[in-house]
Design a protein around this motif. Structure first.
Motif, PDB file in Angstrom:
ATOM      1  N   UNK A 132      -1.221  14.270 -10.333  1.00 52.10           N
ATOM      2  CA  UNK A 132      -1.422  13.843  -8.951  1.00 52.10           C
ATOM      3  C   UNK A 132      -2.718  13.040  -8.875  1.00 52.10           C
ATOM      4  N   UNK A 133      -2.734  11.984  -8.073  1.00 48.18           N
ATOM      5  CA  UNK A 133      -3.955  11.216  -7.830  1.00 48.18           C
ATOM      6  C   UNK A 133      -4.064  10.953  -6.333  1.00 48.18           C
ATOM      7  N   UNK A 134      -5.281  10.801  -5.817  1.00 53.00           N
ATOM      8  CA  UNK A 134      -5.436  10.460  -4.395  1.00 53.00           C
ATOM      9  C   UNK A 134      -4.846   9.083  -4.103  1.00 53.00           C
ATOM     10  N   UNK A 135      -4.309   8.939  -2.923  1.00 47.95           N
ATOM     11  CA  UNK A 135      -3.757   7.660  -2.469  1.00 47.95           C
ATOM     12  C   UNK A 135      -4.400   7.307  -1.136  1.00 47.95           C
ATOM     13  N   UNK A 136      -4.103   6.144  -0.613  1.00 48.19           N
ATOM     14  CA  UNK A 136      -4.675   5.736   0.671  1.00 48.19           C
ATOM     15  C   UNK A 136      -3.581   5.167   1.564  1.00 48.19           C
ATOM     16  N   UNK A 137      -3.831   5.217   2.867  1.00 48.29           N
ATOM     17  CA  UNK A 137      -2.910   4.584   3.805  1.00 48.29           C
ATOM     18  C   UNK A 137      -2.808   3.095   3.536  1.00 48.29           C
ATOM     19  N   UNK A 138      -3.929   2.487   3.165  1.00 52.25           N
ATOM     20  CA  UNK A 138      -3.913   1.039   2.927  1.00 52.25           C
ATOM     21  C   UNK A 138      -2.970   0.691   1.780  1.00 52.25           C
ATOM     22  N   UNK A 139      -2.874   1.558   0.779  1.00 52.02           N
ATOM     23  CA  UNK A 139      -1.995   1.298  -0.352  1.00 52.02           C
ATOM     24  C   UNK A 139      -0.538   1.600  -0.027  1.00 52.02           C
TER      25      UNK A 139
END
Length: 770
Positions: A245-252
């Motif tokens: 698992x890795x952090x994601x962003x709304x922008x991505x």
């Protein structure tokens, strides 16, 4: 049986839109109603062991499953999940109810074996099912159609399965018309899904629910044989993979980031999912809060009026509820007074957003990632999705460590931070960084893991490898500078050895001149960081001595472009020698004295282009090695009628051009200005058009005030006041003692009690008026 699990135990197929909040709510409603014995989700099966981590308290979406090839970490793929993603809702429901959850898509081992280096799939473009349905319904925007058809219709309120039944019927028609939609790989994926569904049905007595893209549902419903599905999967290439698992962003999650399964407005969709009741009122209240935080005048009355306008627009446009378009138009008209500038802020901060997810420390990671995470926590340097500036004072140990970490990551190709120009001062003890953590940096960290298990060890190994493989001398000197910035003393011996070897073999003066400034900067960085740079200083001095010998011959017989490039090298070497100080030169003499001798040689040789001769004279004048009378004499010789106008113009550009303060020199020394003016007025008409572009380039670089003053001096006739600035606009030919005395009270305040005596004041008076 169109979404429902029948008496024969058919799987409950829930076709969804990825990242669709309406689909997410409907999935939870169906799962609560049907209570299946297993939940199957579109995703890589290798990640089954990672599903329990979704229940951890410190796991906060948006997150993504990252798969990368073990032997080639840059070959990777992501499966992003937001809080409003149906797949995430299904995972969370299964964990809450202790129901087995599994991923059933094609294994990542096969996906990465077929993928290009950037993780994109190699097949041709596929159709957009939602776009086709929107077009059929008379919409030109798939997002708006989805809002009207699903989000604003209260999908599943009466019958939880109804929206899935409708979507399946629509997709069945599309599959009959378009087949695989131009993407043959879907057939392979769907074959694997069918096999996993059969396997789960044999193991679960309470039936299974399948959460997948609506496009796949007709293919999963179609009856095929096990042998046929296995035949499609036979012989697929595969690679060894790791998943985490890795952090994601709304922008991505947005389409503009390049992800085909993304959405245009993740912040808006997140709001719709979190606020199913009165979403318009809540959204416009959130917008008002943002604008008020930016010091815009927005009152509760603005919110009320914006809600009314959004509802009116929705009624006029035949929409069941105001959507993003209506709320945006209302915000523009009511809260932004018709301006798109604050509206752009609303779009960036709220419609898209910079929400960054978090993953638990227990998630699998390469050793380098774990060391980086420990270092980030120790230095209190937390990754953030939004861009921010970080000011570092390298005299403080924590800030110095932060700077070293960021430089090491840049050397490893992990661009978390980019150096920026410091807002205060230009000393070497201050650094300014622009920080922004993008999810793709997790791939870069995995790639860099081949160099070592800790950030310092990996950066050291990478620096040594880069030095060995460097193609040019300037590349090696830049690497030496980077090693000092990053605090990599173990890499410096290898870099310095290669640097000395390259410097000894390189005979191109241009290459040597490019390399010297980086070396000198490295010496300054070493001073502020307490690094032993004796070996670096020795190489720099040797490099400077070789430049002194080779520069005059290298400046002979150059064309205009080469001469301009060489002038840049002369300036760079001059600055470097000034920073080196009056160090001893190899062989004999001092560096500064030898450099001044080189400048005198360049200024006097007729074979040297005029732009370099003029620059050499100017540098000598600025250093006090040439008097103004001598400079004026040299200028007079160059500007004499016997010199071709083009050569004279080039000399002038070298002497007063660029950002060297040549305009102010002409303002304060009207004798030099008079020489230029007299020469220019005497240029023959047939040659004037040839020298005009060069002169315009020279004088256009001056500041507006300097150009205006020069124009006034030329208009009234330069040289009328003895070759000084006195008499120019704003100057008086004599000393105005009354105006000078007016500053004495301020001077007394600045000097303090010790400056109250008459001698101190008279000294200050002299300093102010002199």
């Amino acid at each position: 049986m169109n979404g429902r699990r029948g008496d024969a135990g058919e799987p409950l197929l829930l076709g969804v839109r990825h990242h669709g909040p309406g689909s997410a709510r409907a999935v939870r409603a169906v799962l609560e109603q049907a209570r299946p014995g297993a939940v199957l989700i579109e995703g890589p099966p290798e990640a089954d062991a990672l599903i329990p981590l979704a229940a951890e308290e410190d796991m906060r979406p948006p997150v993504a499953l990252l798969a990368h090839a073990v032997d080639e970490p840059g070959r990777s793929a992501f499966w992003p999940l937001a809080e409003f993603s149906p797949e995430w809702v299904a995972i969370r429901w299964a964990l809450e109810h202790k129901v087995p959850a599994r991923f059933i898509d094609l294994p990542a081992a096969h996906t990465l074996a077929r993928a290009d280096d950037d993780g994109a799939e190699p097949d041709g473009p596929r159709i957009d099912p939602l776009g086709l349905l929107a077009e059929t319904a008379g919409y030109d925007d798939a997002e708006r159609w989805w809002e009207d058809a699903v989000e604003h219709r209260g999908a599943g309120k009466e019958d939880a399965v109804a929206p899935f039944t409708a979507l399946e019927e629509a997709m069945t028609v599309l599959r009959e018309e378009y087949g695989s939609g131009g993407h043959e790989r879907d057939l392979v994926r769907e074959a694997h899904m069918r096999l996993r569904i059969r396997e789960a049905r044999r193991e679960s007595e309470d039936g299974v629910a399948v959460v997948c893209g609506a496009w796949h549902v007709p293919a999963l419903r179609r009856g095929t044989t096990v042998a046929a599905d296995r035949a499609l999967l036979k012989g697929l290439p595969k690679v060894k993979t790791d998943l985490t698992w890795v952090p994601w962003t709304h922008r991505r999650l947005s389409r503009r980031s390049g992800y085909g399964a993304g959405i245009d407005s993740p912040g808006w969709y997140g709001h719709l999912f979190a606020a199913p009741d009165r979403p318009v009122e809540r959204w416009l209240t959130k917008v008002a809060g943002l604008l008020r935080a930016e010091d815009r005048i927005v009152s509760p009355a603005h919110v009320i009026e914006a809600v009314r306008l959004a509802e009116t627009l929705a009624a006029l446009r035949g929409r069941p509820l105001p959507g993003l378009g209506e709320t945006t138009d209302a915000v523009r008209a009511v809260m932004c007074e018709g301006s798109d500038v604050p509206l752009a802020l609303v779009h960036d901060r709220l419609v898209v957003g910079d929400v960054l997810g978090e993953v638990p420390a227990a998630a699998p990671a390469v050793p380098l990632q774990r060391d980086l995470a420990r270092t980030q926590r120790r230095l209190r340097l937390r990754p953030e999705a939004g861009e921010r500036e970080l000011e570092l004072d390298l005299r403080k140990e924590t800030d110095a460590e932060r700077g070293r970490l960021l430089h090491r990551l840049r050397l490893l190709g992990i661009g978390w931070g980019e150096p920026a120009t410091a807002r205060v001062g230009t000393g070497t003890f201050r650094e300014t960084w622009r920080l922004r953590w993008d999810p793709e940096l997790s791939v870069r960290v995995a790639e860099a893991g081949v160099w070592g298990t800790t950030v310092p060890a990996a950066a050291t190994a990478k620096a040594e490898s880069d030095a060995i493989g460097a193609r040019g001398l300037a590349e090696v000197t830049g690497l030496a500078e980077h090693c000092l910035l990053a605090g990599l003393p173990d890499a410096l011996p290898t870099v310095m050895r290669i640097l000395a070897d390259r410097a000894a073999l390189d005979t191109d003066v241009g290459h040597l001149a490019q390399a010297l400034p980086a070396l000198v900067r490295s010496l300054r960085y070493g001073d502020v960081r307490g690094t032993d740079t004796a070996a670096l200083a020795e190489v720099a001095a040797g490099l400077a001595a070789r430049i002194f010998v080779g520069l005059p011959p290298a400046c002979a017989a150059l064309d205009a472009d080469a001469a301009e490039e060489m002038r840049g090298h002369v300036d760079a070497v001059h600055r470097a020698v000034a920073l080196l100080g009056d160090a001893p030169a190899p062989g004999h003499g001092r560096l500064r004295a030898r450099w001044q001798s080189v400048l005198r040689t360049l200024s006097a040789r007729d074979t040297v282009p005029g732009v370099i001769r003029g620059r050499s004279v100017r540098l000598l004048l600025d250093d006090g090695e040439l008097t103004r009378d001598a400079a004026a004499r040299l200028m007079g010789l160059v500007l004499s009628p016997g010199t071709p106008p083009a050569d004279a113009a080039a000399w002038i550009e070298g002497f007063v051009g660029g950002s060297s303060g040549g305009g102010l020199l002409l303002v304060h020394d009207e004798r030099l200005l008079g020489l230029v003016d007299a020469w220019l007025t005497g240029v023959p008409a047939e040659a004037f058009t040839d020298v005009l572009p060069l002169l315009r380039r020279t004088f256009s670089e001056y500041e507006t005030g300097v150009r205006r003053t020069l124009g006034e001096l030329v208009r009234r006739g330069p040289g009328a006041h003895g070759g000084t600035a006195a008499g120019a606009p704003g100057f008086d030919p004599g000393l105005d003692t009354a105006r000078a005395d007016a500053v004495l009270p301020v001077v007394r305040l600045l000097l303090g009690p010790d400056g109250d005596d008459d001698e101190g004041v008279r000294g200050a008076h002299t300093g102010v008026t002199g």
